[in-house]
Design a protein around this motif. Structure first.
Motif, PDB file in Angstrom:
ATOM      1  N   HIS A 112      46.120  36.316  53.678  1.00  0.00           N
ATOM      2  CA  HIS A 112      44.990  35.358  53.289  1.00  0.00           C
ATOM      3  C   HIS A 112      44.557  34.804  54.732  1.00  0.00           C
ATOM      4  CE1 HIS A 112      44.354  31.396  51.625  1.00  0.00           C
ATOM      5  NE2 HIS A 112      44.334  30.753  52.750  1.00  0.00           N
ATOM      6  N   VAL A 113      43.000  34.593  54.586  1.00  0.00           N
ATOM      7  CA  VAL A 113      42.399  34.246  55.881  1.00  0.00           C
ATOM      8  C   VAL A 113      42.542  32.529  55.829  1.00  0.00           C
ATOM      9  CG1 VAL A 113      40.360  34.478  56.883  1.00  0.00           C
ATOM     10  CG2 VAL A 113      41.160  36.289  55.557  1.00  0.00           C
ATOM     11  N   ILE A 114      42.733  32.032  56.772  1.00  0.00           N
ATOM     12  CA  ILE A 114      42.805  30.595  56.953  1.00  0.00           C
ATOM     13  C   ILE A 114      41.415  30.360  57.092  1.00  0.00           C
ATOM     14  CG2 ILE A 114      43.518  28.409  58.364  1.00  0.00           C
ATOM     15  CD1 ILE A 114      46.086  30.080  58.831  1.00  0.00           C
ATOM     16  N   LEU A 327      31.934  32.490  53.169  1.00  0.00           N
ATOM     17  CA  LEU A 327      31.476  31.966  51.876  1.00  0.00           C
ATOM     18  C   LEU A 327      32.140  32.984  50.728  1.00  0.00           C
ATOM     19  CD1 LEU A 327      27.774  30.858  52.013  1.00  0.00           C
ATOM     20  CD2 LEU A 327      29.606  29.641  51.739  1.00  0.00           C
ATOM     21  N   TYR A 328      31.938  34.052  51.119  1.00  0.00           N
ATOM     22  CA  TYR A 328      32.868  35.332  50.196  1.00  0.00           C
ATOM     23  C   TYR A 328      34.078  34.874  49.938  1.00  0.00           C
ATOM     24  CZ  TYR A 328      28.932  38.256  51.184  1.00  0.00           C
ATOM     25  OH  TYR A 328      27.833  38.893  51.382  1.00  0.00           O
ATOM     26  N   PHE A 329      34.947  34.512  50.997  1.00  0.00           N
ATOM     27  CA  PHE A 329      36.369  33.935  50.984  1.00  0.00           C
ATOM     28  C   PHE A 329      36.538  32.808  50.090  1.00  0.00           C
ATOM     29  CE2 PHE A 329      37.083  35.561  55.691  1.00  0.00           C
ATOM     30  CZ  PHE A 329      37.016  36.936  55.305  1.00  0.00           C
ATOM     31  N   ILE A 335      38.219  32.212  42.157  1.00  0.00           N
ATOM     32  CA  ILE A 335      38.211  33.092  41.334  1.00  0.00           C
ATOM     33  C   ILE A 335      39.571  33.935  41.365  1.00  0.00           C
ATOM     34  CG2 ILE A 335      35.632  33.111  40.734  1.00  0.00           C
ATOM     35  CD1 ILE A 335      35.721  36.150  41.945  1.00  0.00           C
ATOM     36  N   GLY A 336      40.235  33.821  42.378  1.00  0.00           N
ATOM     37  CA  GLY A 336      41.779  34.479  42.371  1.00  0.00           C
ATOM     38  C   GLY A 336      41.667  35.899  42.919  1.00  0.00           C
ATOM     39  N   MET A 337      40.515  36.221  43.421  1.00  0.00           N
ATOM     40  CA  MET A 337      40.492  37.539  43.856  1.00  0.00           C
ATOM     41  C   MET A 337      40.699  37.584  45.379  1.00  0.00           C
ATOM     42  SD  MET A 337      39.604  39.884  41.413  1.00  0.00           S
ATOM     43  CE  MET A 337      38.688  40.890  42.532  1.00  0.00           C
ATOM     44  N   HIS A 338      41.014  36.656  46.222  1.00  0.00           N
ATOM     45  CA  HIS A 338      41.235  36.705  47.779  1.00  0.00           C
ATOM     46  C   HIS A 338      42.119  37.652  48.229  1.00  0.00           C
ATOM     47  CE1 HIS A 338      40.546  35.641  51.750  1.00  0.00           C
ATOM     48  NE2 HIS A 338      41.662  35.182  51.868  1.00  0.00           N
ATOM     49  N   GLU A 339      43.298  37.861  47.421  1.00  0.00           N
ATOM     50  CA  GLU A 339      44.476  38.804  47.668  1.00  0.00           C
ATOM     51  C   GLU A 339      44.552  40.028  47.047  1.00  0.00           C
ATOM     52  OE1 GLU A 339      48.209  36.821  48.004  1.00  0.00           O
ATOM     53  OE2 GLU A 339      47.364  34.814  49.124  1.00  0.00           O
ATOM     54  N   CYS A 340      43.401  40.385  46.511  1.00  0.00           N
ATOM     55  CA  CYS A 340      43.204  41.835  45.859  1.00  0.00           C
ATOM     56  C   CYS A 340      43.240  42.775  46.915  1.00  0.00           C
ATOM     57  CB  CYS A 340      42.037  41.714  44.899  1.00  0.00           C
ATOM     58  SG  CYS A 340      41.620  43.372  44.313  1.00  0.00           S
ATOM     59  N   LYS A 345      36.719  46.046  44.421  1.00  0.00           N
ATOM     60  CA  LYS A 345      36.893  44.847  43.491  1.00  0.00           C
ATOM     61  C   LYS A 345      36.448  43.577  44.081  1.00  0.00           C
ATOM     62  CE  LYS A 345      40.409  46.874  40.344  1.00  0.00           C
ATOM     63  NZ  LYS A 345      42.082  46.720  39.979  1.00  0.00           N
ATOM     64  N   ARG A 346      36.870  43.438  45.128  1.00  0.00           N
ATOM     65  CA  ARG A 346      36.704  42.261  46.267  1.00  0.00           C
ATOM     66  C   ARG A 346      35.012  42.292  46.157  1.00  0.00           C
ATOM     67  NH1 ARG A 346      40.192  41.978  51.065  1.00  0.00           N
ATOM     68  NH2 ARG A 346      38.797  39.950  51.483  1.00  0.00           N
ATOM     69  N   ALA A 347      34.377  43.540  46.657  1.00  0.00           N
ATOM     70  CA  ALA A 347      32.855  43.577  46.890  1.00  0.00           C
ATOM     71  C   ALA A 347      32.272  43.214  45.583  1.00  0.00           C
ATOM     72  CB  ALA A 347      32.503  44.794  47.441  1.00  0.00           C
ATOM     73  N   ALA A 348      32.438  43.726  44.496  1.00  0.00           N
ATOM     74  CA  ALA A 348      31.872  43.409  43.341  1.00  0.00           C
ATOM     75  C   ALA A 348      31.945  41.847  42.898  1.00  0.00           C
ATOM     76  CB  ALA A 348      32.386  44.262  42.035  1.00  0.00           C
ATOM     77  N   ALA A 349      33.239  41.244  43.165  1.00  0.00           N
ATOM     78  CA  ALA A 349      33.311  39.687  42.812  1.00  0.00           C
ATOM     79  C   ALA A 349      32.502  39.048  43.964  1.00  0.00           C
ATOM     80  CB  ALA A 349      34.764  39.604  43.204  1.00  0.00           C
TER      81      ALA A 349
END
Length: 483
Positions: A112-114, A327-329, A335-340, A345-349
């Protein structure tokens, strides 16, 4: 106070653990990856701060000098450089305070990035979080927009076969590739190269302007109008307000508590680039800059200028990533993808974040004036007023001050001195930056819309040269022929 100092020295914020790194065997590939990709040292943070701070603003500062005049331009750079360094220091203090409290509660930040809005939420509650999130995201959105506009503006001076709007389409697609960079932890080589690029460009502007000499009949009439004066001042406020990403840069460090003075040293280096270049270009071209917000427009086309343009294009790609990554973070968390764990998948999101940035850059291609508008309306709150107020309210109680992880510097008067400086920043930036600056910048921005229109194809491009067709030559007829 001494006990507080000792406590501050003994508390060590947990080291950052990169989400993609799982303690694999140390082979050549991993060593190369560590050298160019995994950066978490104080030096990496310094390169990130210095590289991110100067960016395309380097090319608009001569324009600001033409609005402000030489003396005011220099003084505002020094003044806002000091103010920006202080509020970056405040943000770093609040980050360490927040993270220390959370880690005492056994919270794990491994994947997780603060971010700044989370710091505000943890220290001051949801209302502060909402305000911080709104200002920060809007500023970073337009900060990314500005980088796209700058790319199109710069490349036009090398290749004008395409208009600036078409170049914006092209560079929007190029900058979208930043979705593949996981975090600020992975900007090591880019930050280093970015600073080399802006260093070359700054000294090219300085030397080329001096060698060019003053244009015939040069005039230095600034400041001539209040609107122009405060527009230029807010562009400089924007210049030293690049620490909207301070929390993310700190979180990418192995030891975030070492950040305290990094932004100040980055600012001092940036001043060695901005002061000589802006002064030299303004000295050479004077009032011509009022209608040329990009300094490249006035310098003669040659190999050195083209090389500087190419370097700034690459650097603007890097700075786009700096502005867009937070902004990506935020989007990932929404959308619940931050810890993927899958970067693909994160890039596509992340891709939907780029679309509104692309669209806004096409609507408002006003290179230069948009900096002042963003500076007055967004930067003033995001990186000056909100951090100063947050520091005051976080440590308003005696218990909070006594248990603070970091005490204010003794030479500035401890808490009394810190609160006095914070109050001055809030009042000054609200009145001068947001008030007068917002008034002037909006008038100038509306003027650009009235003059060039929205979706303009080629902002401040020279009018096409109309070539007169050659006269039609009639053949000489022998009027007696055939008689």
């Amino acid at each position: 106070m001494e006990n507080g100092e000792k406590a501050a020295e003994t508390v060590v914020v947990g080291n950052y653990v990169e989400m993609e790194k799982d303690g694999k065997a140390s082979d050549i590939k991993s060593k190369l990856s560590d050298m160019f990709w995994h950066g978490g040292s104080a030096y990496d943070a310094w390169f990130s701060c210095a590289s991110n701070q100067v960016a395309q603003v380097l090319l608009t500062l001569p324009y600001s000098f033409s609005q402000l005049g030489m003396l005011s331009g220099i003084l505002f750079q020094l003044f806002y450089g000091i103010l920006g360094s202080w509020t970056a220091y405040l943000i770093s203090i609040l980050y360490v305070e927040y993270r220390t409290r959370k880690e005492r509660e056994k919270v794990n930040f491994r994947n997780h990035v603060i971010q700044w809005f989370e710091v505000l939420d943890g220290l001051l509650g949801k209302h502060w979080r909402n305000v911080g999130l709104a200002f920060n995201c809007t500023f970073l959105l337009f900060g990314s927009v500005i980088q796209l506009i700058a790319c199109a503006s710069n490349i036009y001076y090398i290749n004008d076969n395409l208009d600036k709007r078409t170049w914006t389409y092209i560079f929007g697609a190029c900058c979208a590739t930043t979705v593949f960079i996981p975090s600020f932890h992975n900007y090591r080589i880019w930050s280093f190269l970015g600073l080399l690029m802006t260093t070359y460009t700054a000294w090219y502007l300085t030397i080329a302007s001096i060698l060019h000499g003053q244009v015939e009949g040069v005039k230095h009439s600034g400041p001539s109008k209040l609107v122009l004066y405060f527009t230029g001042a807010t562009n400089i406020l924007y210049t030293f307000g690049g620490h909207a990403v301070t929390v993310e840069i700190m979180h990418a460090m192995w030891k975030p508590q070492k950040f305290k003075s990094i932004y100040l040293f980055a600012t001092l280096y940036v001043l060695t680039l901005t002061l000589p270049s802006a002064s030299a270009v303004y000295w050479a071209f004077g009032d011509l800059l009022l209608n040329h917000s990009n300094a490249f427009a006035l310098l003669p086309k040659n190999l050195y200028r083209d090389f500087a343009v190419v370097l700034m294009l690459i650097h603007q790609f890097i700075t786009f990533g700096f502005a867009c990554t937070p902004l990506y973070f935020v989007w990932e968390k929404l959308i619940g993808m931050h810890e993927c764990r899958s970067m693909c998948k994160r890039a596509a999101a992340r891709l939907p974040v780029v679309i509104p940035i692309w669209f806004l850059a096409i609507i408002f291609p006003f290179f230069g004036p948009i900096n002042s508008t963003v500076g007055s309306l967004l930067v003033s709150f995001t990186v000056y007023i909100i951090p100063a107020l947050a520091h005051i309210f976080t440590f308003r109680s005696s218990a909070a001050r006594e248990n603070a992880v970091e005490q204010p510097p003794r030479f500035l008067g401890r808490w009394t001195g810190a609160f006095t400086i914070n109050a001055f920043i809030v009042v000054w930036v609200f009145i001068v930056g947001f008030g007068f600056g917002g008034w002037a910048s909006m008038i100038n921005f509306v003027h650009q819309i009235d003059t060039f229109g929205l979706f303009t194809k080629c902002y401040q491009c020279p009018p096409p040269v109309m070539v007169s067709p050659p006269p039609i030559s009639h053949p000489h007829f022998n009027h007696t022929h055939g008689l």
